[in-house]
Write an enzyme that holds these catalytic residues in place. Sequence first.
Site, PDB file in Angstrom:
ATOM      1  N   ILE A  32       1.693   8.927  -3.826  1.00  0.00           N
ATOM      2  CA  ILE A  32       1.650   9.061  -2.370  1.00  0.00           C
ATOM      3  C   ILE A  32       0.745   7.900  -1.943  1.00  0.00           C
ATOM      4  O   ILE A  32      -0.472   7.963  -2.109  1.00  0.00           O
ATOM      5  CB  ILE A  32       1.098  10.424  -1.920  1.00  0.00           C
ATOM      6  CG1 ILE A  32       2.011  11.551  -2.395  1.00  0.00           C
ATOM      7  CG2 ILE A  32       0.944  10.450  -0.396  1.00  0.00           C
ATOM      8  CD1 ILE A  32       1.562  12.954  -2.005  1.00  0.00           C
ATOM      9  N   PRO A  33       1.349   6.818  -1.459  1.00  0.00           N
ATOM     10  CA  PRO A  33       0.660   5.528  -1.391  1.00  0.00           C
ATOM     11  C   PRO A  33      -0.337   5.353  -0.240  1.00  0.00           C
ATOM     12  O   PRO A  33      -0.131   4.552   0.673  1.00  0.00           O
ATOM     13  CB  PRO A  33       1.824   4.543  -1.269  1.00  0.00           C
ATOM     14  CG  PRO A  33       2.880   5.315  -0.554  1.00  0.00           C
ATOM     15  CD  PRO A  33       2.747   6.731  -1.054  1.00  0.00           C
ATOM     16  N   CYS A  34      -1.453   6.048  -0.328  1.00  0.00           N
ATOM     17  CA  CYS A  34      -2.483   5.911   0.702  1.00  0.00           C
ATOM     18  C   CYS A  34      -3.122   4.524   0.668  1.00  0.00           C
ATOM     19  O   CYS A  34      -3.713   4.097   1.669  1.00  0.00           O
ATOM     20  CB  CYS A  34      -3.533   7.009   0.562  1.00  0.00           C
ATOM     21  SG  CYS A  34      -4.278   7.129  -1.060  1.00  0.00           S
ATOM     22  N   HIS A  35      -2.975   3.803  -0.434  1.00  0.00           N
ATOM     23  CA  HIS A  35      -3.517   2.438  -0.502  1.00  0.00           C
ATOM     24  C   HIS A  35      -2.769   1.496   0.437  1.00  0.00           C
ATOM     25  O   HIS A  35      -3.265   0.417   0.743  1.00  0.00           O
ATOM     26  CB  HIS A  35      -3.469   1.906  -1.945  1.00  0.00           C
ATOM     27  CG  HIS A  35      -2.089   1.820  -2.517  1.00  0.00           C
ATOM     28  ND1 HIS A  35      -1.428   2.922  -3.033  1.00  0.00           N
ATOM     29  CD2 HIS A  35      -1.250   0.766  -2.650  1.00  0.00           C
ATOM     30  CE1 HIS A  35      -0.239   2.542  -3.469  1.00  0.00           C
ATOM     31  NE2 HIS A  35      -0.097   1.236  -3.245  1.00  0.00           N
TER      32      HIS A  35
END
Length: 160
Positions: free
Chosen positions: A125-128
């Site tokens: 889950i690409p919070c970056h």
Amino acid sequence: MYSTNYSSPLGEMLIAGDGEAVCGVWFLGQKHFPSSDDFIKKDDLAIFKKVRQWLDDYFNGMNPEIDFELKPKGSDFRCKVWRILCEIPYGETLTYGEIASRISDTMSAQAVGGAVGHNPISILIPCHRVLGAGGKLTGYAGGIERKIELLKLEKIVWDR
């Protein structure tokens, strides 16, 4: 809940799941890192094999498809934000404000930031891929240095 470790190029990680779905992926010691007492170590689950292969492919510069279930636990609001994060394509970004505007006209970027910061499934889950206003680099629960490396891996350019 079960867990296994993963040695990434950016440090040791803990993968957690219920046996069928991934419920957590954290860098050891990051903000909001759960107690290891919460998990039963079980390295041989099929779901963990899939996640380790996905992470291997990702860290080798590929854009692997997630073909397994993600099951993050959080409030309805946080889950809504995390679903939006899953829609950010590899190599692209959104700002906290852009995510807030997708939720409602009155949603604050700060509220979105709180949800993003509590994302329990790092990288998948690409919070970056979330930046501050104007494309500015902002914090990351796994450490800003790791965020920079993840953005570089995806060839994402941001405003320094």
